[in-house]
Scaffold this motif. Structure first.
Motif, PDB file in Angstrom:
ATOM      1  N   GLU A   1       0.843  -1.200   0.000  1.00 10.57           N
ATOM      2  CA  GLU A   1       0.000   0.000   0.000  1.00 10.57           C
ATOM      3  C   GLU A   1       0.878   1.250   0.000  1.00 10.57           C
ATOM      4  N   ALA A   2       1.921   1.250   0.836  1.00 10.16           N
ATOM      5  CA  ALA A   2       2.832   2.397   0.900  1.00 10.16           C
ATOM      6  C   ALA A   2       3.481   2.636  -0.464  1.00 10.16           C
ATOM      7  N   LYS A   3       3.923   1.560  -1.106  1.00 13.27           N
ATOM      8  CA  LYS A   3       4.558   1.665  -2.423  1.00 13.27           C
ATOM      9  C   LYS A   3       3.603   2.299  -3.433  1.00 13.27           C
ATOM     10  N   GLU A   4       2.359   1.840  -3.458  1.00 17.08           N
ATOM     11  CA  GLU A   4       1.379   2.378  -4.410  1.00 17.08           C
ATOM     12  C   GLU A   4       1.110   3.856  -4.163  1.00 17.08           C
ATOM     13  N   ARG A   5       0.951   4.240  -2.894  1.00 12.93           N
ATOM     14  CA  ARG A   5       0.654   5.630  -2.558  1.00 12.93           C
ATOM     15  C   ARG A   5       1.837   6.531  -2.920  1.00 12.93           C
TER      16      ARG A   5
ATOM     17  N   GLN B   1       4.391   5.849  -5.162  1.00 11.90           N
ATOM     18  CA  GLN B   1       4.605   5.882  -6.609  1.00 11.90           C
ATOM     19  C   GLN B   1       3.464   6.576  -7.342  1.00 11.90           C
ATOM     20  N   GLY B   2       2.292   6.672  -6.690  1.00 11.32           N
ATOM     21  CA  GLY B   2       1.155   7.379  -7.277  1.00 11.32           C
ATOM     22  C   GLY B   2       1.224   8.884  -7.070  1.00 11.32           C
ATOM     23  N   GLY B   3       2.281   9.355  -6.401  1.00 14.07           N
ATOM     24  CA  GLY B   3       2.460  10.790  -6.204  1.00 14.07           C
ATOM     25  C   GLY B   3       1.610  11.378  -5.091  1.00 14.07           C
ATOM     26  N   GLU B   4       1.102  10.523  -4.195  1.00 15.39           N
ATOM     27  CA  GLU B   4       0.219  10.991  -3.114  1.00 15.39           C
ATOM     28  C   GLU B   4       0.983  11.494  -1.887  1.00 15.39           C
ATOM     29  N   VAL B   5       2.298  11.301  -1.873  1.00 13.92           N
ATOM     30  CA  VAL B   5       3.088  11.632  -0.687  1.00 13.92           C
ATOM     31  C   VAL B   5       4.042  12.791  -1.002  1.00 13.92           C
ATOM     32  N   LEU B   6       4.054  13.777  -0.105  1.00 13.68           N
ATOM     33  CA  LEU B   6       4.964  14.916  -0.240  1.00 13.68           C
ATOM     34  C   LEU B   6       6.041  14.804   0.830  1.00 13.68           C
ATOM     35  N   VAL B   7       7.277  15.098   0.444  1.00 12.41           N
ATOM     36  CA  VAL B   7       8.377  15.178   1.403  1.00 12.41           C
ATOM     37  C   VAL B   7       8.889  16.607   1.350  1.00 12.41           C
ATOM     38  N   ASN B   8       8.808  17.289   2.467  1.00 14.38           N
ATOM     39  CA  ASN B   8       9.196  18.701   2.555  1.00 14.38           C
ATOM     40  C   ASN B   8       8.490  19.546   1.502  1.00 14.38           C
ATOM     41  N   GLY B   9       7.215  19.241   1.274  1.00 12.11           N
ATOM     42  CA  GLY B   9       6.377  20.031   0.383  1.00 12.11           C
ATOM     43  C   GLY B   9       6.423  19.665  -1.082  1.00 12.11           C
ATOM     44  N   ALA B  10       7.282  18.720  -1.460  1.00 11.10           N
ATOM     45  CA  ALA B  10       7.403  18.328  -2.871  1.00 11.10           C
ATOM     46  C   ALA B  10       7.007  16.862  -3.040  1.00 11.10           C
ATOM     47  N   PRO B  11       6.305  16.532  -4.141  1.00  7.34           N
ATOM     48  CA  PRO B  11       5.945  15.128  -4.377  1.00  7.34           C
ATOM     49  C   PRO B  11       7.206  14.253  -4.435  1.00  7.34           C
ATOM     50  N   CYS B  12       7.137  13.095  -3.809  1.00  6.44           N
ATOM     51  CA  CYS B  12       8.267  12.168  -3.812  1.00  6.44           C
ATOM     52  C   CYS B  12       7.750  10.799  -4.231  1.00  6.44           C
ATOM     53  N   THR B  13       8.318  10.235  -5.279  1.00  6.58           N
ATOM     54  CA  THR B  13       7.888   8.923  -5.764  1.00  6.58           C
ATOM     55  C   THR B  13       8.927   7.838  -5.485  1.00  6.58           C
ATOM     56  N   MET B  14       9.923   8.153  -4.656  1.00  6.11           N
ATOM     57  CA  MET B  14      10.961   7.173  -4.306  1.00  6.11           C
ATOM     58  C   MET B  14      10.631   6.558  -2.951  1.00  6.11           C
ATOM     59  N   ARG B  15      10.214   5.290  -2.943  1.00  6.86           N
ATOM     60  CA  ARG B  15       9.831   4.673  -1.670  1.00  6.86           C
ATOM     61  C   ARG B  15      11.026   4.462  -0.762  1.00  6.86           C
ATOM     62  N   GLY B  16      12.227   4.418  -1.330  1.00  9.27           N
ATOM     63  CA  GLY B  16      13.448   4.255  -0.539  1.00  9.27           C
ATOM     64  C   GLY B  16      14.052   5.580  -0.098  1.00  9.27           C
ATOM     65  N   LYS B  17      13.345   6.675  -0.319  1.00  8.20           N
ATOM     66  CA  LYS B  17      13.833   8.004   0.085  1.00  8.20           C
ATOM     67  C   LYS B  17      14.194   7.980   1.562  1.00  8.20           C
ATOM     68  N   LYS B  18      15.395   8.446   1.902  1.00  6.06           N
ATOM     69  CA  LYS B  18      15.845   8.463   3.293  1.00  6.06           C
ATOM     70  C   LYS B  18      15.318   9.722   3.970  1.00  6.06           C
ATOM     71  N   CYS B  19      14.446   9.541   4.935  1.00  3.27           N
ATOM     72  CA  CYS B  19      13.898  10.663   5.697  1.00  3.27           C
ATOM     73  C   CYS B  19      14.735  10.820   6.963  1.00  3.27           C
ATOM     74  N   VAL B  20      15.165  12.049   7.233  1.00  2.00           N
ATOM     75  CA  VAL B  20      16.015  12.334   8.385  1.00  2.00           C
ATOM     76  C   VAL B  20      15.304  13.325   9.308  1.00  2.00           C
ATOM     77  N   ALA B  21      15.859  13.513  10.495  1.00  7.56           N
ATOM     78  CA  ALA B  21      15.283  14.464  11.447  1.00  7.56           C
ATOM     79  C   ALA B  21      15.127  15.822  10.779  1.00  7.56           C
ATOM     80  N   GLY B  22      13.962  16.416  10.952  1.00  6.40           N
ATOM     81  CA  GLY B  22      13.674  17.714  10.343  1.00  6.40           C
ATOM     82  C   GLY B  22      12.804  17.614   9.103  1.00  6.40           C
ATOM     83  N   ASP B  23      12.755  16.428   8.480  1.00  5.96           N
ATOM     84  CA  ASP B  23      11.917  16.245   7.298  1.00  5.96           C
ATOM     85  C   ASP B  23      10.445  16.214   7.694  1.00  5.96           C
ATOM     86  N   GLU B  24       9.598  16.683   6.778  1.00 10.46           N
ATOM     87  CA  GLU B  24       8.154  16.607   6.973  1.00 10.46           C
ATOM     88  C   GLU B  24       7.544  15.835   5.814  1.00 10.46           C
TER      89      GLU B  24
END
Length: 75
Positions: free
Chosen positions: A32-36, A38-61
């Motif tokens: 489910e996470a992969k689909e959401r 890759q479907g462009g439904e998730v923003l990282v720091n305000g920008a769409p992110c389609t990389m499920r392996g994106k490394k999120c660090v302290a301070g990221d939203e």
């Protein structure tokens, strides 16, 4: 929908985006996470992110469905 902010504390240097969505309870499965992501439904720091392996660090939203997660250090 009003945006609510939730803080997730991590005890490592980073957490992968897909794992973060599962850890926060926003997605029940990795599939489910992969689909959401890759479907462009998730923003990282305000920008769409389609990389499920994106490394999120302290301070990221991460935002999805009008909700925001703020990653914080848990040390």
């Amino acid at each position: 929908m009003e945006n609510s902010v939730e803080t997730i504390r991590i005890h490592t240097d980073f957490i992968k985006l897909e794992a973060l969505l599962k850890f926060a309870g926003w997605c029940e499965t990795g599939g489910e996470a992969k689909e959401r992501i890759q479907g462009g439904e998730v923003l990282v720091n305000g920008a769409p992110c389609t990389m499920r392996g994106k490394k999120c660090v302290a301070g990221d939203e991460v935002t999805m469905d009008g909700r925001t997660l703020r990653v914080a250090e848990g040390r």
